[in-house]
Structures are given as structure tokens and as C-alpha cells.
Scaffold this active site. Structure first.
Site, short mmCIF file in Angstrom:
data_model
loop_
_atom_site.label_atom_id
_atom_site.label_comp_id
_atom_site.label_asym_id
_atom_site.label_seq_id
_atom_site.Cartn_x
_atom_site.Cartn_y
_atom_site.Cartn_z
N GLU A 49 8.67 3.79 14.37
CA GLU A 49 9.36 3.81 13.21
C GLU A 49 9.44 5.72 12.83
OE1 GLU A 49 7.67 1.46 9.25
OE2 GLU A 49 8.85 -0.05 10.31
N ARG A 64 11.01 3.85 5.66
CA ARG A 64 11.49 4.59 7.00
C ARG A 64 11.49 3.03 8.08
NH1 ARG A 64 4.68 4.76 8.75
NH2 ARG A 64 5.22 2.65 8.75
N CYS A 94 -3.27 1.94 6.69
CA CYS A 94 -3.55 0.48 8.51
C CYS A 94 -3.99 2.01 8.96
CB CYS A 94 -1.57 0.36 8.53
SG CYS A 94 -0.77 1.71 8.49
N SER A 97 -0.45 -7.12 7.39
CA SER A 97 -1.36 -7.78 8.74
C SER A 97 -1.45 -8.81 9.91
CB SER A 97 -2.24 -8.97 8.00
OG SER A 97 -2.10 -9.89 7.25
N THR A 98 -2.32 -8.26 10.46
CA THR A 98 -1.91 -8.85 11.59
C THR A 98 -1.47 -10.37 12.02
OG1 THR A 98 -3.04 -6.89 13.38
CG2 THR A 98 -2.05 -9.11 14.85
N THR A 130 -0.35 -12.40 9.61
CA THR A 130 1.20 -13.04 9.28
C THR A 130 2.32 -12.11 9.95
OG1 THR A 130 0.59 -12.28 6.12
CG2 THR A 130 3.23 -12.20 7.05
N GLY A 131 1.77 -10.97 10.13
CA GLY A 131 2.76 -10.98 11.42
C GLY A 131 2.98 -11.52 13.02
N LYS A 157 12.49 -7.78 1.27
CA LYS A 157 11.49 -8.36 0.55
C LYS A 157 10.24 -7.58 0.36
CE LYS A 157 7.67 -10.74 0.95
NZ LYS A 157 7.01 -10.48 -0.24
N ARG A 176 -8.02 7.99 1.43
CA ARG A 176 -7.30 8.72 0.25
C ARG A 176 -6.22 6.91 0.66
NH1 ARG A 176 -1.64 9.05 3.41
NH2 ARG A 176 -2.19 7.96 5.40
N GLU A 224 4.40 -3.26 12.81
CA GLU A 224 4.29 -2.37 11.51
C GLU A 224 2.59 -2.92 11.77
OE1 GLU A 224 3.37 -0.32 12.86
OE2 GLU A 224 5.65 0.91 13.78
N ASN A 276 1.05 -1.49 -0.20
CA ASN A 276 0.05 -0.04 -0.04
C ASN A 276 0.64 1.47 0.25
OD1 ASN A 276 0.88 -0.22 3.18
ND2 ASN A 276 -0.79 0.32 3.58
P1 NAP Z 1 0.34 -8.60 4.35
O1 NAP Z 1 -0.06 -10.26 3.17
O2 NAP Z 1 0.76 -9.37 5.63
O3 NAP Z 1 1.39 -8.42 3.36
C1 NAP Z 1 2.70 -7.86 3.66
C2 NAP Z 1 4.27 -8.58 3.78
O4 NAP Z 1 4.21 -10.00 4.39
C3 NAP Z 1 4.13 -9.27 2.14
O5 NAP Z 1 5.10 -8.58 1.39
C4 NAP Z 1 3.57 -10.15 1.52
O6 NAP Z 1 4.07 -10.88 0.55
C5 NAP Z 1 3.95 -10.90 3.26
N1 NAP Z 1 4.37 -11.96 4.04
C6 NAP Z 1 2.87 -12.14 3.55
N2 NAP Z 1 2.66 -14.02 4.03
C7 NAP Z 1 3.41 -14.11 4.36
C8 NAP Z 1 4.51 -14.73 4.99
N3 NAP Z 1 4.14 -16.73 5.46
N4 NAP Z 1 6.08 -14.92 5.25
C9 NAP Z 1 6.69 -14.31 4.95
N5 NAP Z 1 5.85 -12.60 4.01
C10 NAP Z 1 4.94 -13.16 3.89
O7 NAP Z 1 0.00 -7.76 3.97
P2 NAP Z 1 -0.96 -6.77 2.89
O8 NAP Z 1 -2.88 -7.27 2.84
O9 NAP Z 1 -0.48 -7.18 1.91
O10 NAP Z 1 -1.25 -5.78 3.98
C11 NAP Z 1 -1.71 -4.75 3.69
C12 NAP Z 1 -1.74 -4.63 5.54
O11 NAP Z 1 -0.78 -4.33 5.95
C13 NAP Z 1 -2.85 -4.08 6.53
O12 NAP Z 1 -3.04 -5.54 7.54
C14 NAP Z 1 -2.59 -2.82 7.01
O13 NAP Z 1 -3.14 -2.29 8.49
C15 NAP Z 1 -0.91 -3.48 7.49
N6 NAP Z 1 0.26 -2.08 7.34
C16 NAP Z 1 0.38 -1.68 8.11
C17 NAP Z 1 1.20 -0.49 8.59
C18 NAP Z 1 1.59 0.23 9.24
O14 NAP Z 1 2.67 0.83 9.75
N7 NAP Z 1 0.92 -0.30 10.76
C19 NAP Z 1 1.61 0.29 7.45
C20 NAP Z 1 1.14 -0.46 5.99
C21 NAP Z 1 0.02 -1.91 5.89
P3 NAP Z 1 2.83 -11.22 -0.72
O15 NAP Z 1 2.63 -10.07 -1.00
O16 NAP Z 1 4.27 -11.69 -1.95
O17 NAP Z 1 2.06 -11.84 0.15
#
Ligand code: NAP
Length: 523
Positions: free
Chosen positions: A502, A200, A327, A272-273, A275-276, A215, A321, A293, A192
């Protein structure tokens, strides 16, 4: 053919055949990349290989990167796996000793050079973001300035990593505190903010003396690779900034290496939480330092005392936006009953007046596509669930005819806390409105979430402002403000929104170890 009415970056209709007819060669940029999807971007900024140890690794398996607005393939990018991840970690490790020993002034100067190159190429970098992420070009230009600001900030912060001398209770001892780089940091980022989520973290890491392996998300690797090209041109030494793009199929295997390899000391993740939590489990095996994050579910509370017009302006900015894909975007509006009906009316009018769906390259577009069809399906699911439980659609509510990833900005009223959209992050252009009676009720609803990233409220009552700011369970509060992020402010959340901060003066601490040195026998 699902793609309709799309236009090129210069506002001209596309003259290209359908996307699937234009598959590019593995590891090479599609011809469409420079001809159509990106407009005037210099070819040297459009990289498709992995960047490891200062070298571009081409010619391996590749995955397509598509423009979410048109479905056109922009490029085919190296699809790294576990082996390349290990190679990148080793390259970062080997570069670490020299980088960690460089003076803070030297590291800062290189970060500053990198920042300057970003600014020199800001228009091209913004076009890359709009092409791969879909956000309007103006927003992408804003992201590049925001992104570059982290390199500038941490170039300066590098020289302000102070240790300590602590008065000792023993006369023959002196107590010193040194701050040292943690070592190799692996950086996993979402789509995003394809550029800013990298700088950052990387700005802070490099300033502290760490080396990194990045990555990027499958959807948006081109911005990460453009940053690598500029880092290289800025003179950042080989192995200090490595990038290993990979497809979603490889993400788990690559992620596992990045979070378990013994040469890695630190993991910094934004996403996402869910994946975190996976990454935290990986990190536990070798007890690595972590920064997380994660997801948000931001409340936006409008109290009866609010300035209505300012609240509506803030609501629009905070919600729509990046088509609701940030997030810190508001995920639920809580509106006090005395102001509720007037707010709904003004908000709906403002949406009609201010929001325009289109290709991010078109002048006047404020609402680009969602990142992919899965994102569209999630918002549809939330709307269907809410309407089936009694919510009313005031505006929008369905896919837009512009293309399959476009969704109308939507406003729902009569939303209750039992509905899905009031319980979890939508990450799309959906504004659900919940009516409340008292301040206590609003706080109880806002704080019922198991995440707490950002929260906003509008009020003109000073005592209420202090009460609510102190009681909201979030990491960042906007009071009469709909957007709060800036380089000098600590960004991060509480509860399941993450760990660490951050940006700001605090961000560099995430990449530093504290070493206590006891100097004895001094008498
Ligand atoms: P996501 O599915 O968790 O993906 C984020 C990153 O993790 C991507 O590079 C993704 O790769 C990678 N990933 C996914 N599964 C993985 C695994 N098992 N092992 C290692 N890496 C893995 O999140 P998203 O849906 O793309 O992003 C949106 C989320 O991010 C929302 O929940 C949003 O709130 C959060 N976010 C938080 C902040 C903050 O600062 N707190 C900022 C921006 C976004 P792939 O793309 O290949 O799946």
C-alpha cells in the site's frame, strides 16, 4: 464504578453521570458526543448512519461506540447486516461505470478536494479519533495528516497510470497494454488507525477508477463516517465511497457478503492474520483479487556496535506509539550481550522520563488506554506466562489505576524464545528483552516467526548493516530508525503478514488490471 480520574477533552473533570445511564437513541448521536466526549467538533461531521449510494441510512438497529478511556458512550451507530452490505455493493457497482470512465484528471481533482477538506477539518477529525480510539490527541493529529497524505498522493498518482507499447515479433501486429480499474473493491479496516487505514486503500482505489464499500471496525466507525461526509462535500459522486458500519456480531455476515458477492472484484483487508485467512477462504470461491495487510511480530535488534542513546530513542518510538497497538510496533527486543545491561538501564530510565499515562485529550499524555478489555487481558496473559517461565519485570507489569483499559508501559528482561510474548503479537505496551550472543543467533530468532511485516536494527558497522538488512525476513526494515511509515514508501509484509503493498508508486497497482490488446492485420 471502575472509571476513575478521567478528564474531559479540555482538561476539565467530567461532569456527566456514569456511561450506562446515558444510552443514546438508536441511529442517533448521543448527547454526550458533542457535549463532552469530543469537545468542539461540528455536529455535521458526527454521522451515525450508513452511507450508501450517496445517502445516509438512519433509523435501523444501532450499536454503541464508546470512548475506551472513560467507557462513556459517544454515539449509537447503524448496525448494518448482510442486506445493507449487498445494497452497498450494488450501489458501488452501479456507480462504477461512470467513475471508471471519468478522466484521471477529474478523479484526481476530487481526491485532492477531499484531502483539502480533511486538512481544513483536521483538528475535529483528530478529536474524533482520540474519542473513539483513545490515542493521544497529538498522535491523532499526526494520523490525520498521514491519512490525508494518501488522498493527496493518489490524486497525483491517478495521472501516472501508464500503459505500454511492446515491440512485436510479428510485423503485422502492434502490442498494447492497457491498465483498467478492477471494479468494486471492498475495504475492511481495523481500529488502530481509524482514518489512515481507510485512505491508504481508498485513495489508491478511487484514483485507479474503482468504487468502494468500506466496513470499519466496530470500535471506531465515526472516523470512517466523517470521511464519508467530507467525500460527499468534496463532490465524490454517489455510490463511489460507501460505508457500512456494523457491530462485532454482524462482522462475519457482512464480511461474507463483501468477500463473496459476484459484483465485488477486489478485497482489501487490514487486520489480524486469523481474520485475513477467513477472508481469503471466502475470496477463493469467486477468485477475487486480494490485498492483505496482516499481523506483525517486529524484531528490534540492538547490536554491540549500536549508538546506545539513538537505539533507546528508537526503541521508545517503535514500541510505545499508540500504546503499542500498531502492526509495525516492535514486539520483541533482541539485545547483544555486550550492550545488554546498559540498554536495559537506559531504556527503563527513558520510559520513566518520557511516558505518561492519561486521557488522550489531556496535554502531556503519551499513553492512552488500550482499545478494550480483551486487549488488556492479552497483555496480562503474556506477562504472566513470561514471569512464570523466569522473566523479570523491570518496569510496569500491571493495570493502571486510571481506568480499566489502561495498562502500565512494561519492560521485561530475561525473556526466552519459548515464552508467548516472544512467539506472537502482543499488540500492547509490553517490551520483552531477549539477550543474544552472535549476529547469526539474532537473525535466526528474528526470522523464526511465521509473519514478517517490519523489522528494526541498530548498528554502526556498514558490512553488518547490509548483511542484516538483506537477511531479515520482513517487508520493511528500519536501520537506526524506529518509525518507517510514509506515504511514498511501499507498506506491506512477507510470509503470513500479507499480500500486496500500500502507499507509494506501487499501491495503485493493487486496483488495476492489465489488459493486453493485440492489434493485427496491419500489413
Ligand atoms: P481483526 O479482529 O482482524 O479486525 C479487523 C477488521 O476485520 C475489523 O473491521 C473487524 O470487525 C473485521 N472482522 C473481524 N472478523 C471478521 C470476519 N469474520 N469477517 C469480516 N470482517 C471481520 O483485527 P484487530 O484486532 O481489530 O486489529 C489488529 C490487527 O490488525 C493486528 O494483528 C495488527 O497487526 C493488524 N494490523 C495490520 C496492519 C498492516 O498494515 N499490516 C495495520 C494495522 C493493523 P470488528 O471490529 O467488528 O471485529
Amino acid at each position: 464504578m471502575a472509571w476513575r480520574g478521567f478528564r474531559g477533552p479540555l482538561g476539565l473533570p467530567w461532569l456527566l453521570p456514569p456511561p450506562r445511564a446515558r444510552a443514546a437513541l438508536p441511529g442517533r448521536l448521543s448527547s454526550s458526543c458533542s457535549q463532552a466526549g469530543l469537545g468542539p467538533v461540528p455536529p455535521w461531521l458526527l454521522r451515525s448512519g450508513a452511507f450508501v449510494g450517496g445517502r445516509w441510512l438512519e433509523g435501523q438497529a444501532a450499536f454503541p461506540v464508546r470512548d475506551p478511556a472513560t467507557g462513556l458512550e459517544l454515539s449509537r451507530v447503524a448496525d448494518c447486516g448482510a442486506a445493507q452490505a449487498q445494497e452497498a455493493v450494488r450501489a458501488a457497482y452501479e456507480a462504477g461505470a461512470a467513475w471508471g470512465r471519468a478522466s484521471a484528471k477529474e478523479r484526481g481533482a476530487l481526491l485532492r478536494k477531499w484531502h483539502d477538506l480533511m486538512i481544513e477539518n483536521k483538528d475535529s477529525l483528530a478529536r474524533i479519533i482520540t474519542a473513539e480510539n483513545g490515542k493521544p490527541l497529538k498522535e491523532a493529529q499526526g494520523e490525520i495528516l498521514y491519512s490525508a497524505s494518501f488522498l493527496e498522493w493518489f490524486a497525483e498518482e491517478a495521472r501516472r497510470v501508464y500503459g505500454d507499447i511492446i515491440p512485436s515479433s510479428a510485423k503485422d501486429r502492434r502490442i498494447l497494454v492497457l491498465k483498467q480499474p478492477v471494479g468494486v473493491a471492498t475495504i475492511i479496516t481495523p481500529w488502530n488507525f481509524p482514518s489512515a487505514m481507510i485512505t491508504r486503500k481508498v485513495g489508491a482505489a478511487l484514483a485507479a477508477g474503482c468504487t468502494v464499500v468500506v466496513k470499519p471496525a466496530e470500535d471506531t466507525p465515526l472516523s470512517a463516517l466523517a470521511l464519508a461526509e467530507l467525500a460527499n462535500r468534496a463532490g465524490i459522486p454517489a455510490g463511489v465511497y460507501n460505508v457500512i458500519p456494523c457491530s462485532r456480531q454482524q462482522a462475519a455476515a457482512v464480511g461474507e457478503v463483501l468477500c463473496t458477492d459476484p459484483l465485488v472484484s477486489k478485497i482489501s483487508f487490514t487486520g489480524s492474520t486469523a481474520t485475513g485467512k477467513i477472508l481469503l477462504r471466502h475470496a477463493a470461491g469467486t477468485v477475487k483479487r486480494v490485498s492483505m495487510e496482516l499481523g506483525g511480530h517486529a524484531p528490534f535488534i540492538v547490536f554491540d556496535s549500536a549508538d546506545l542513546d539513538k537505539a533507546v530513542t528508537g526503541a521508545l518510538m517503535s514500541k510505545y506509539r499508540n500504546s503499542g497497538q500498531t502492526c509495525v510496533c516492535t514486539n520483541r527486543f533482541l539485545v547483544q550481550k555486550g550492550i545488554h545491561d546498559a540498554f536495559v538501564e537506559k531504556f527503563a530510565e527513558a520510559m520513566k522520563r518520557e511516558l505518561f499515562i492519561g486521557n488522550g485529550f489531556d496535554e502531556g499524555t503519551t499513553q492512552g488506554p488500550l482499545i478494550n478489555e480483551k486487549a488488556v487481558e492479552k497483555i496480562e496473559k503474556h506477562i504472566h506466562d513470561a514471569v512464570s517461565q523466569g522473566a523479570s519485570i523491570i518496569a510496569g507489569g500491571k493495570r493502571h489505576s486510571y481506568g480499566k483499559n489502561f495498562f502500565e508501559p512494561t519492560l521485561l528482561s530475561n525473556v526466552t524464545t519459548s515464552m508467548l510474548c516472544a512467539q506472537e503479537e502482543t499488540f500492547g505496551p509490553l517490551a520483552p528483552l531477549i539477550k543474544f550472543d552472535t549476529e547469526e543467533e539474532a537473525l535466526a530468532i528474528a526470522n523464526s516467526a511465521n509473519v514478517g511485516l517490519a523489522g528494526y536494527f541498530y548498528s554502526q558497522d556498514p558490512a553488518q548493516i547490509w548483511r542484516v538488512a538483506e537477511q531479515l525476513e520482513v517487508g520493511m526494515v528500519g536501520i537506526n530508525e524506529g518509525i518507517v511509515s510514509a506515504v511514498e514508501c511501499p507498506f506491506g509484509g512477507v510470509k503470513q503478514s500479507g499480500l500486496g503493498r500500500e502507499g507509494s508508486k506501487y499501491g495503485i497497482d493493487e486496483y488495476l488490471e492489465i489488459k493486453y490488446v493485440c492489434f493485427g492485420g496491419l500489413q
